[in-house]
Design an enzyme around this catalytic site. Sequence first.
Site, PDB file in Angstrom:
ATOM      1  N   CYS A  54       6.664  -5.225  16.077  1.00  0.00           N
ATOM      2  CA  CYS A  54       6.234  -4.220  17.046  1.00  0.00           C
ATOM      3  C   CYS A  54       4.779  -4.512  17.425  1.00  0.00           C
ATOM      4  O   CYS A  54       3.938  -4.723  16.536  1.00  0.00           O
ATOM      5  CB  CYS A  54       6.395  -2.827  16.464  1.00  0.00           C
ATOM      6  SG  CYS A  54       8.093  -2.521  15.927  1.00  0.00           S
ATOM      7  N   GLU A  90       0.822  -1.199   0.000  1.00  0.00           N
ATOM      8  CA  GLU A  90       0.000   0.000   0.000  1.00  0.00           C
ATOM      9  C   GLU A  90       0.858   1.250   0.000  1.00  0.00           C
ATOM     10  O   GLU A  90       1.925   1.304   0.595  1.00  0.00           O
ATOM     11  CB  GLU A  90      -0.958  -0.034   1.200  1.00  0.00           C
ATOM     12  CG  GLU A  90      -2.117  -0.966   0.878  1.00  0.00           C
ATOM     13  CD  GLU A  90      -2.972  -1.353   2.066  1.00  0.00           C
ATOM     14  OE1 GLU A  90      -4.095  -1.815   1.833  1.00  0.00           O
ATOM     15  OE2 GLU A  90      -2.532  -1.204   3.213  1.00  0.00           O
ATOM     16  N   CYS A 147      -1.308   5.575   9.981  1.00  0.00           N
ATOM     17  CA  CYS A 147      -0.083   4.872  10.375  1.00  0.00           C
ATOM     18  C   CYS A 147      -0.403   3.550  11.036  1.00  0.00           C
ATOM     19  O   CYS A 147      -1.225   3.478  11.931  1.00  0.00           O
ATOM     20  CB  CYS A 147       0.687   5.661  11.430  1.00  0.00           C
ATOM     21  SG  CYS A 147       1.159   7.270  10.936  1.00  0.00           S
ATOM     22  N   CYS A 173       1.706  -2.526  15.935  1.00  0.00           N
ATOM     23  CA  CYS A 173       1.683  -2.244  14.494  1.00  0.00           C
ATOM     24  C   CYS A 173       1.068  -3.406  13.738  1.00  0.00           C
ATOM     25  O   CYS A 173       1.476  -4.553  13.938  1.00  0.00           O
ATOM     26  CB  CYS A 173       3.121  -2.001  14.006  1.00  0.00           C
ATOM     27  SG  CYS A 173       3.248  -1.891  12.208  1.00  0.00           S
ATOM     28  N   CYS A 230       6.935  -7.336   7.331  1.00  0.00           N
ATOM     29  CA  CYS A 230       8.073  -6.800   8.084  1.00  0.00           C
ATOM     30  C   CYS A 230       8.650  -7.928   8.924  1.00  0.00           C
ATOM     31  O   CYS A 230       7.908  -8.770   9.411  1.00  0.00           O
ATOM     32  CB  CYS A 230       7.587  -5.655   8.995  1.00  0.00           C
ATOM     33  SG  CYS A 230       8.928  -4.744   9.801  1.00  0.00           S
ATOM     34  N   CYS A 269       3.438   8.469   1.287  1.00  0.00           N
ATOM     35  CA  CYS A 269       3.977   7.500   2.244  1.00  0.00           C
ATOM     36  C   CYS A 269       4.190   6.192   1.496  1.00  0.00           C
ATOM     37  O   CYS A 269       3.227   5.598   1.009  1.00  0.00           O
ATOM     38  CB  CYS A 269       2.982   7.344   3.393  1.00  0.00           C
ATOM     39  SG  CYS A 269       3.484   6.102   4.599  1.00  0.00           S
TER      40      CYS A 269
HETATM   41  N1  SAH Z   1       9.232   0.327   9.976  1.00  0.00           N
HETATM   42  C1  SAH Z   1       9.456   1.703  10.085  1.00  0.00           C
HETATM   43  C2  SAH Z   1       8.559   2.544   9.207  1.00  0.00           C
HETATM   44  C3  SAH Z   1       7.096   2.175   9.122  1.00  0.00           C
HETATM   45  S1  SAH Z   1       6.020   2.503  10.451  1.00  0.00           S
HETATM   46  C4  SAH Z   1       9.338   2.129  11.509  1.00  0.00           C
HETATM   47  O1  SAH Z   1       8.901   1.341  12.333  1.00  0.00           O
HETATM   48  O2  SAH Z   1       9.719   3.243  11.807  1.00  0.00           O
HETATM   49  C5  SAH Z   1       5.681   4.246  10.427  1.00  0.00           C
HETATM   50  C6  SAH Z   1       5.327   4.789  11.826  1.00  0.00           C
HETATM   51  O3  SAH Z   1       3.993   4.412  12.231  1.00  0.00           O
HETATM   52  C7  SAH Z   1       6.246   4.244  12.902  1.00  0.00           C
HETATM   53  O4  SAH Z   1       6.627   5.236  13.811  1.00  0.00           O
HETATM   54  C8  SAH Z   1       5.378   3.233  13.577  1.00  0.00           C
HETATM   55  O5  SAH Z   1       5.853   2.948  14.837  1.00  0.00           O
HETATM   56  C9  SAH Z   1       4.029   3.912  13.563  1.00  0.00           C
HETATM   57  N2  SAH Z   1       2.904   3.006  13.791  1.00  0.00           N
HETATM   58  C10 SAH Z   1       2.838   1.693  13.555  1.00  0.00           C
HETATM   59  N3  SAH Z   1       1.633   1.205  13.909  1.00  0.00           N
HETATM   60  C11 SAH Z   1       0.925   2.240  14.396  1.00  0.00           C
HETATM   61  C12 SAH Z   1      -0.410   2.372  14.907  1.00  0.00           C
HETATM   62  N4  SAH Z   1      -1.233   1.338  14.960  1.00  0.00           N
HETATM   63  N5  SAH Z   1      -0.814   3.588  15.302  1.00  0.00           N
HETATM   64  C13 SAH Z   1       0.019   4.651  15.194  1.00  0.00           C
HETATM   65  N6  SAH Z   1       1.275   4.593  14.705  1.00  0.00           N
HETATM   66  C14 SAH Z   1       1.726   3.395  14.334  1.00  0.00           C
HETATM   67 FE1  SF4 Z   2       7.861  -3.163  11.122  1.00  0.00          FE
HETATM   68 FE2  SF4 Z   2       5.636  -1.976  12.017  1.00  0.00          FE
HETATM   69 FE3  SF4 Z   2       7.737  -2.213  13.656  1.00  0.00          FE
HETATM   70 FE4  SF4 Z   2       7.819  -0.479  11.592  1.00  0.00          FE
HETATM   71  S1  SF4 Z   2       6.445  -0.365  13.366  1.00  0.00           S
HETATM   72  S2  SF4 Z   2       9.409  -1.967  12.221  1.00  0.00           S
HETATM   73  S3  SF4 Z   2       6.621  -1.630  10.054  1.00  0.00           S
HETATM   74  S4  SF4 Z   2       6.535  -3.919  12.767  1.00  0.00           S
END
Ligand code: SAH
Ligand code: SF4
Length: 386
Positions: free
Chosen positions: A138, A114, A367, A141, A134, A127
């Site tokens: 996390c 996406e 995000c 996420c 991934c 974006c």
């Molecule tokens: N993998 C990279 C980039 C993608 S995530 C990273 O982790 O930085 C982009 C941003 O969105 C990151 O700061 C991530 O922590 C945040 N993010 C992920 N899931 C989210 C959620 N459910 N609500 C708000 N932010 C989130």
């Molecule tokens: Fe991967 Fe999501 Fe963690 Fe970014 S926030 S490193 S996309 S698992």
Amino acid sequence: MTAPITQDVLTIPRKLPEGGKANLVGMTRDQMRAALIAAGTPEKQAKMRVGQVWQWVYHWGVRDFDRMSNLAKDYRTLLAENFVLEVPEIVTKQVSEDGTRKYLVRIAGGHEIETVYIPETDRGTLCISSQVGCTLTCSFCHTGTQKLVRNLTAAEIVGQVMLARDDLDEWPTPGAPKDETRLVSNIVLMGMGEPLYNFDNVRDAMKVVMDNEGIALGRRRITLSTSGVVSEIARTAQEIGCLLAVSFHATTDEVRDQLVPINKKWNIATLLDALRDYPGLSNSERITFEYVMLDHVNDSKEDAYRLVELLRGIPAKVNLIPFNEWPGAPYKRSSGNRIHAFADIIYHAGYASPIRTPRGEDIMAACGQLKSATEKQRKSAQKAGA
Ligand code: SAH
Ligand code: SF4
């Protein structure tokens, strides 16, 4: 939220790569030069040819060799016999009531990623994704619940910028007065995946995007977000030179280990050391600390004070991201009061602390929500078919 959604399924067929032909999209100038020479371009002409093709593809958005009118017919034939110009295919486009566009994009192998376009008054941010899924997990996420399928190629990363410009009709028209307003004015590598675990392709793609004779987005218009892959942080500055965002999200190793498990490999102190050394840091080139607001997990006043202490000495701003929920998520979004109290403490300590307004929530484009809607649709389709 049940906002109106317009969903239009694009049915324009795009050619699939033909057997054996290399895709010129995504190659750096050096790679393209080598490819043109290998296909029979005399070495002496190669640099000029790269310049010509480059301008057609990345300045004018032309993807048909026959339209490259300053190339001799024979040379166009040579190109068409050896190369293709392919960008990934948009499968569906959803437009949120706030103008955010979410593209579901199909890449080779039938995988889907996406890409999200977020229009704002002073800029338009794209974006983009760097991986399918991934490797990291996390806990807040949604992408993190999906295994890594594969890294995107440089062509697929540049291709996301190109298909957005196609959809926004942003390529210049020959002869028309130069238009300085940009629809895609900024790029954030904040879609699916960890960009620093696909370093070479991300770097090559950004070199293409930054090239002055093409898409020409300056390095300060690109922000790469990492969960904290310390081993690649110095290279990011040296080889890409873009701005950096770090998914910080917690102020103690105990909590960060839970939220961002890469913290077990590179803890907060190690990460901060690497960030302090990030070359070129200044007040105009600050590191963005992303901080997701999870109710009663990481959003106390004590957390805010600790964060201020940790940031000391680093030109930084803190982006507070209200948690975007997804089906089955184990957290809740912090209340507005808690978010504002947190933001005030950071702000009074001298750091910008904007609260990110969730965009495109009605189409699950915010995000951390990427891929959710698609998966949900697929699951319900499976159920309906069962
Ligand atoms: N993998 C990279 C980039 C993608 S995530 C990273 O982790 O930085 C982009 C941003 O969105 C990151 O700061 C991530 O922590 C945040 N993010 C992920 N899931 C989210 C959620 N459910 N609500 C708000 N932010 C989130
Ligand atoms: Fe991967 Fe999501 Fe963690 Fe970014 S926030 S490193 S996309 S698992």
